[in-house]
Scaffold this motif. Structure first.
Motif, PDB file in Angstrom:
ATOM      1  N   ALA A   1       4.500   4.371  -4.994  1.00 34.79           N
ATOM      2  CA  ALA A   1       3.806   5.227  -4.006  1.00 34.79           C
ATOM      3  C   ALA A   1       4.142   6.391  -3.875  1.00 34.79           C
ATOM      4  O   ALA A   1       3.190   7.302  -3.593  1.00 34.79           O
ATOM      5  CB  ALA A   1       4.256   4.342  -2.687  1.00 34.79           C
ATOM      6  N   ARG A   2       5.301   6.800  -4.048  1.00 32.70           N
ATOM      7  CA  ARG A   2       5.709   8.129  -4.186  1.00 32.70           C
ATOM      8  C   ARG A   2       4.764   9.188  -5.163  1.00 32.70           C
ATOM      9  O   ARG A   2       4.273  10.041  -4.856  1.00 32.70           O
ATOM     10  CB  ARG A   2       7.110   8.546  -4.495  1.00 32.70           C
ATOM     11  CG  ARG A   2       7.733  10.079  -4.152  1.00 32.70           C
ATOM     12  CD  ARG A   2       8.996  10.188  -4.540  1.00 32.70           C
ATOM     13  NE  ARG A   2       9.829   9.312  -3.932  1.00 32.70           N
ATOM     14  CZ  ARG A   2      10.525   9.744  -2.866  1.00 32.70           C
ATOM     15  NH1 ARG A   2       9.933  10.582  -2.290  1.00 32.70           N
ATOM     16  NH2 ARG A   2      11.212   8.793  -2.283  1.00 32.70           N
TER      17      ARG A   2
ATOM     18  N   TYR B   1       0.663  -1.058   0.048  1.00 33.76           N
ATOM     19  CA  TYR B   1       0.074   0.158   0.057  1.00 33.76           C
ATOM     20  C   TYR B   1       0.876   1.361  -0.046  1.00 33.76           C
ATOM     21  O   TYR B   1       1.986   1.172   0.579  1.00 33.76           O
ATOM     22  CB  TYR B   1      -0.958   0.143   1.237  1.00 33.76           C
ATOM     23  CG  TYR B   1      -1.733  -1.037   1.327  1.00 33.76           C
ATOM     24  CD1 TYR B   1      -3.270  -0.821   0.942  1.00 33.76           C
ATOM     25  CD2 TYR B   1      -1.266  -2.349   2.122  1.00 33.76           C
ATOM     26  CE1 TYR B   1      -4.034  -1.949   0.891  1.00 33.76           C
ATOM     27  CE2 TYR B   1      -2.464  -3.332   1.865  1.00 33.76           C
ATOM     28  CZ  TYR B   1      -3.679  -3.166   1.483  1.00 33.76           C
ATOM     29  OH  TYR B   1      -4.928  -4.223   1.554  1.00 33.76           O
ATOM     30  N   ALA B   2       0.410   2.377  -0.658  1.00 29.47           N
ATOM     31  CA  ALA B   2       0.794   3.718  -0.444  1.00 29.47           C
ATOM     32  C   ALA B   2       0.249   4.015   0.730  1.00 29.47           C
ATOM     33  O   ALA B   2      -1.056   3.882   0.898  1.00 29.47           O
ATOM     34  CB  ALA B   2       0.783   4.420  -1.763  1.00 29.47           C
TER      35      ALA B   2
ATOM     36  N   ARG C   1      14.161  -6.959  -3.958  1.00 25.19           N
ATOM     37  CA  ARG C   1      14.831  -5.580  -4.265  1.00 25.19           C
ATOM     38  C   ARG C   1      14.110  -4.674  -5.116  1.00 25.19           C
ATOM     39  O   ARG C   1      13.826  -3.691  -5.004  1.00 25.19           O
ATOM     40  CB  ARG C   1      15.947  -5.849  -4.092  1.00 25.19           C
ATOM     41  CG  ARG C   1      16.748  -4.353  -3.842  1.00 25.19           C
ATOM     42  CD  ARG C   1      18.559  -4.198  -3.874  1.00 25.19           C
ATOM     43  NE  ARG C   1      18.941  -5.082  -2.869  1.00 25.19           N
ATOM     44  CZ  ARG C   1      19.483  -6.506  -3.012  1.00 25.19           C
ATOM     45  NH1 ARG C   1      19.315  -7.065  -4.021  1.00 25.19           N
ATOM     46  NH2 ARG C   1      19.947  -6.888  -1.724  1.00 25.19           N
ATOM     47  N   GLU C   2      14.235  -5.377  -6.397  1.00 22.29           N
ATOM     48  CA  GLU C   2      13.542  -4.689  -7.552  1.00 22.29           C
ATOM     49  C   GLU C   2      12.157  -4.129  -7.454  1.00 22.29           C
ATOM     50  O   GLU C   2      11.952  -3.061  -7.609  1.00 22.29           O
ATOM     51  CB  GLU C   2      14.065  -5.336  -8.781  1.00 22.29           C
ATOM     52  CG  GLU C   2      15.643  -5.434  -9.119  1.00 22.29           C
ATOM     53  CD  GLU C   2      15.709  -6.330 -10.460  1.00 22.29           C
ATOM     54  OE1 GLU C   2      14.532  -6.722 -10.757  1.00 22.29           O
ATOM     55  OE2 GLU C   2      16.993  -6.528 -10.744  1.00 22.29           O
ATOM     56  N   GLN C   3      11.391  -4.940  -6.816  1.00 17.80           N
ATOM     57  CA  GLN C   3       9.981  -4.608  -6.755  1.00 17.80           C
ATOM     58  C   GLN C   3       9.758  -3.920  -5.696  1.00 17.80           C
ATOM     59  O   GLN C   3       9.120  -3.063  -5.945  1.00 17.80           O
ATOM     60  CB  GLN C   3       9.155  -6.155  -6.421  1.00 17.80           C
ATOM     61  CG  GLN C   3       7.920  -5.816  -6.434  1.00 17.80           C
ATOM     62  CD  GLN C   3       7.249  -5.500  -7.442  1.00 17.80           C
ATOM     63  OE1 GLN C   3       7.049  -6.146  -8.641  1.00 17.80           O
ATOM     64  NE2 GLN C   3       6.613  -4.182  -7.724  1.00 17.80           N
ATOM     65  N   ILE C   4      10.574  -3.811  -4.720  1.00 18.22           N
ATOM     66  CA  ILE C   4      10.296  -3.032  -3.452  1.00 18.22           C
ATOM     67  C   ILE C   4      10.684  -1.338  -4.233  1.00 18.22           C
ATOM     68  O   ILE C   4       9.891  -0.395  -3.756  1.00 18.22           O
ATOM     69  CB  ILE C   4      11.259  -3.225  -2.194  1.00 18.22           C
ATOM     70  CG1 ILE C   4      10.569  -4.442  -1.786  1.00 18.22           C
ATOM     71  CG2 ILE C   4      10.967  -2.045  -1.312  1.00 18.22           C
ATOM     72  CD1 ILE C   4      11.445  -4.922  -0.568  1.00 18.22           C
ATOM     73  N   ALA C   5      11.950  -1.552  -4.899  1.00 14.69           N
ATOM     74  CA  ALA C   5      12.070   0.057  -5.254  1.00 14.69           C
ATOM     75  C   ALA C   5      11.205   0.437  -6.398  1.00 14.69           C
ATOM     76  O   ALA C   5      10.693   1.691  -6.147  1.00 14.69           O
ATOM     77  CB  ALA C   5      13.409  -0.126  -6.241  1.00 14.69           C
ATOM     78  N   GLU C   6      10.421  -0.428  -7.084  1.00 16.00           N
ATOM     79  CA  GLU C   6       9.316  -0.164  -7.916  1.00 16.00           C
ATOM     80  C   GLU C   6       8.049   0.208  -7.241  1.00 16.00           C
ATOM     81  O   GLU C   6       7.414   1.509  -7.496  1.00 16.00           O
ATOM     82  CB  GLU C   6       8.951  -1.414  -9.057  1.00 16.00           C
ATOM     83  CG  GLU C   6       8.081  -0.899  -9.931  1.00 16.00           C
ATOM     84  CD  GLU C   6       7.495  -2.052 -10.657  1.00 16.00           C
ATOM     85  OE1 GLU C   6       6.218  -2.164 -11.031  1.00 16.00           O
ATOM     86  OE2 GLU C   6       8.367  -2.854 -11.220  1.00 16.00           O
ATOM     87  N   ASP C   7       7.761  -0.397  -6.236  1.00 17.61           N
ATOM     88  CA  ASP C   7       6.673  -0.052  -5.014  1.00 17.61           C
ATOM     89  C   ASP C   7       6.936   1.359  -4.525  1.00 17.61           C
ATOM     90  O   ASP C   7       5.961   1.987  -4.347  1.00 17.61           O
ATOM     91  CB  ASP C   7       6.701  -0.984  -4.251  1.00 17.61           C
ATOM     92  CG  ASP C   7       6.176  -2.343  -4.617  1.00 17.61           C
ATOM     93  OD1 ASP C   7       5.812  -2.531  -5.672  1.00 17.61           O
ATOM     94  OD2 ASP C   7       6.601  -3.328  -3.880  1.00 17.61           O
TER      95      ASP C   7
END
Length: 310
Positions: free
Chosen positions: A300-301, A221-222, A290-296
């Motif tokens: 979110a931003r 979630y954002a 790690r790549e998915q978290i960066a995309e998330d």
């Protein structure tokens, strides 16, 4: 807003108009009750109050069927204080109090202790042992010179606003649909705890929380977060972290986009769920995670700045 910890302590409110209910979520339907109570009290220059019960009666009477809380008591009182009420009365609820019949509830509590002149409830309200309905409650109050006002349900775009409907939406992860019924995004709060440090190892340190309030469905979630008076943007995972653990325990981890979660260990953090970004899933490797978290985080931003679309 004054807070009284029982009806027996609330004698200063004599002549008041009081809205009665559990008020879990303090949603739009509840706020309509408070609005009516304020209108009725203003006509006489009397206080407007809310009467709620702690714990939630279902937790005492049928604990196996008790719903998860949208708002623990501290958060409920904070939200009630924002509803322009003069007072809130928190009546302790246990098996002994549950044995109170409607006649005693009216004569002893509403009229005797509280001195209420107007009582405001929703149309599905029931009172006392035997779950007395509003028609009989109106008669009992009238016998003591008090008046009952029953407020029709509030609807939002065809949905009747209720705590049950909001819980259903959250269980489906539909936080954006729940927000207008609540009048705000659903939020939870708890102290930041030390975790296993896996997020930091991936380059995304997280604030780990164990809140009392209901979490939405597992997913990413954002979020907006508040700590020490500061508002922070973030991305949060609700779930079991299937890539890195096997316990199956649901947790909440929030990565703050422009702050270090490690600076907030032991401090309270409030997290509001603004938008669901995706479901929780298992990744084949830590690098893929790690790549998915960066995309998330970037998504979110964008969502929180208003630039993204869902």
């Amino acid at each position: 807003m004054e807070v009284y910890r029982s009806l027996a302590e609330a004698g200063a409110l004599r002549g008041c108009a009081v809205a009665v209910g559990n008020f879990d979520g303090v949603h739009l339907g509840h706020r309509r009750l408070f609005e009516v109570a304020r209108e009725l009290s203003a006509a006489r220059g009397a206080p407007a109050a809310a009467l709620t019960f702690e714990p939630h009666p279902v937790r005492v009477l049928r604990p196996q069927l008790a719903p998860p809380l949208l708002t623990p008591l501290a958060r409920k009182l904070e939200l009630l204080a924002g509803c322009a009420l003069d007072a809130a009365v928190v009546q302790p609820f246990d098996l002994a109090y549950a044995a109170t019949d409607a006649e005693a509830f009216v004569a002893r509590d509403l009229v005797g202790h509280l001195g209420a002149r107007d009582v405001v409830v929703g149309q599905d309200f029931t009172a006392g042992r035997g779950r007395t309905r509003v028609d009989r409650l109106r008669e009992l109050l009238a016998a003591h010179g008090a008046r009952l006002t029953v407020v029709e349900p509030v609807a939002w775009e065809g949905l009747v606003v209720s705590s049950t409907k909001i819980r259903e939406l959250l269980l489906e992860g539909q936080v954006e649909a729940a927000a207008p019924l609540l009048g705000r995004p659903h939020d939870v709060e708890g102290p930041v705890e030390r975790g296993a440090g896996r997020g930091r190892g991936l380059g995304f340190a997280t604030a780990n929380l164990r809140p009392q309030a209901m979490l939405p469905a597992n997913g990413v979630y954002a979020v907006r977060a508040w700590s020490g008076g500061a508002e922070l943007a973030g991305v949060a995972n609700v779930g079991v972290k299937p890539t890195v653990q096997r316990s199956g325990t649901v947790s909440l981890e929030a990565h703050l986009l422009d702050a270090d979660a490690r600076d907030r260990y032991g401090e309270p953090l409030r997290v509001a769920f603004v938008a669901r970004l995706r479901e929780e899933r298992r990744f084949a490797s830590l690098e893929a995670l790690r790549e998915q978290i960066a995309e998330d985080a970037e998504r979110a931003r964008a969502v929180l700045s208003g630039a993204g679309t869902m």
